[in-house]
Design a protein around this motif. Structure first.
Motif, mmCIF file in Angstrom:
data_model
loop_
_atom_site.group_PDB
_atom_site.id
_atom_site.type_symbol
_atom_site.label_atom_id
_atom_site.label_comp_id
_atom_site.label_asym_id
_atom_site.label_seq_id
_atom_site.Cartn_x
_atom_site.Cartn_y
_atom_site.Cartn_z
ATOM 1 N N CYS A 51 0.911 -1.234 -0.228
ATOM 2 C CA CYS A 51 0.065 0.273 0.101
ATOM 3 C C CYS A 51 0.802 1.179 0.400
ATOM 4 O O CYS A 51 1.765 1.424 0.787
ATOM 5 N N HIS A 52 0.504 2.157 -0.746
ATOM 6 C CA HIS A 52 1.532 3.542 -0.602
ATOM 7 C C HIS A 52 1.541 4.276 0.470
ATOM 8 O O HIS A 52 1.875 4.651 0.512
ATOM 9 N N ARG A 53 0.180 4.269 0.844
ATOM 10 C CA ARG A 53 0.005 5.067 2.096
ATOM 11 C C ARG A 53 0.467 4.211 4.020
ATOM 12 O O ARG A 53 1.357 4.881 4.449
ATOM 13 N N CYS A 54 0.321 2.855 3.679
ATOM 14 C CA CYS A 54 0.548 2.453 5.189
ATOM 15 C C CYS A 54 1.765 1.223 5.044
ATOM 16 O O CYS A 54 1.688 1.820 6.122
ATOM 17 N N GLY A 55 1.967 0.689 3.764
ATOM 18 C CA GLY A 55 2.855 -0.180 3.283
ATOM 19 C C GLY A 55 2.401 -0.984 3.887
ATOM 20 O O GLY A 55 3.263 -2.049 3.805
ATOM 21 N N LEU A 56 1.236 -1.814 4.065
ATOM 22 C CA LEU A 56 1.173 -3.523 4.130
ATOM 23 C C LEU A 56 1.458 -4.020 2.953
ATOM 24 O O LEU A 56 1.156 -3.670 2.093
ATOM 25 N N LEU A 57 2.048 -4.573 2.650
ATOM 26 C CA LEU A 57 2.547 -5.664 1.746
ATOM 27 C C LEU A 57 0.773 -7.346 2.178
ATOM 28 O O LEU A 57 0.900 -7.626 2.571
ATOM 29 N N VAL A 138 1.959 -2.726 9.122
ATOM 30 C CA VAL A 138 1.913 -1.527 9.009
ATOM 31 C C VAL A 138 1.981 0.068 9.366
ATOM 32 O O VAL A 138 3.026 -0.470 10.556
ATOM 33 N N ASP A 139 2.202 0.798 8.816
ATOM 34 C CA ASP A 139 2.290 2.359 9.789
ATOM 35 C C ASP A 139 0.969 2.732 10.443
ATOM 36 O O ASP A 139 0.456 3.372 9.938
ATOM 37 N N TRP A 140 1.283 2.433 11.320
ATOM 38 C CA TRP A 140 0.132 2.640 12.624
ATOM 39 C C TRP A 140 -0.530 3.842 12.867
ATOM 40 O O TRP A 140 -1.913 4.399 13.185
ATOM 41 N N SER A 141 0.184 4.925 12.637
ATOM 42 C CA SER A 141 -0.227 6.081 12.990
ATOM 43 C C SER A 141 -1.012 6.339 11.481
ATOM 44 O O SER A 141 -1.838 7.698 11.531
ATOM 45 N N VAL A 142 -0.813 6.085 10.003
ATOM 46 C CA VAL A 142 -1.985 5.779 9.126
ATOM 47 C C VAL A 142 -3.482 6.089 9.639
ATOM 48 O O VAL A 142 -4.036 5.886 9.949
ATOM 49 N N VAL A 143 -3.322 3.949 9.859
ATOM 50 C CA VAL A 143 -4.316 3.151 9.843
ATOM 51 C C VAL A 143 -5.427 3.819 11.985
ATOM 52 O O VAL A 143 -6.471 3.347 11.399
#
Ligand SMILES: [Zn+2]
Length: 145
Positions: A51-57, A138-143
């Motif tokens: 994901c381009h926003r949170c980095g989820l593979l 993921v980047d938890w600040s986004v999620v």
């Protein structure tokens, strides 16, 4: 101490994790289930690795996409069975066999292609609902926004 892992966060913050309904809703519109970011596909069928926003593979484990293929198969056959049933009921007793065969053959090709992006994001949403996100995924600040 930084609060970059869900376990380190305030319990109130953990309540802001996406609910199962929100995960599935995001999956149904081909968005990232974790953060809701759209545009996860290039050329309709080429999915971003992350994901381009949170980095989820998206391919969370090896063999992850088997579930998406199964989901796409179930939906495609479901649409075919429904369409055939309606067609036969509506045209009974004089079935236009050739037009029905051509129409349903086209449907059998088009539906899996059109559902492909949604099958991938929806399966990822189902997977996250069954196997919640790990702290490093993921980047938890986004999620947790
Ligand atoms: Zn995301």
């Amino acid at each position: 101490m930084t609060a970059d892992r869900p376990a380190d966060r305030d319990p109130g913050e953990m309540g802001r994790l996406p609910s199962t309904g929100r995960l599935l809703g995001r999956g149904l519109v081909a968005a990232c289930p974790a953060c809701g970011a759209r545009r996860q596909f290039r050329y309709f069928v080429k999915m971003n690795e992350r994901c381009h926003r949170c980095g989820l593979l998206f391919e969370r484990i090896e063999g992850h996409w088997i579930g998406a293929i199964g989901l796409n198969t179930i939906v495609s056959f479901g649409v075919l069975v429904l369409s055939m049933s309606i067609s036969f009921v509506v045209t009974f007793p004089d079935f236009p066999v050739v037009p029905l065969m051509i129409g349903h053959a086209a449907l059998a090709v088009v539906v899996p292609v059109l559902f492909f992006p949604v099958s991938r994001t929806l399966w990822t949403a189902i997977d996250i609902a069954m196997r919640p996100l790990e702290p490093h995924e993921v980047d938890w600040s986004v999620v947790l926004r």
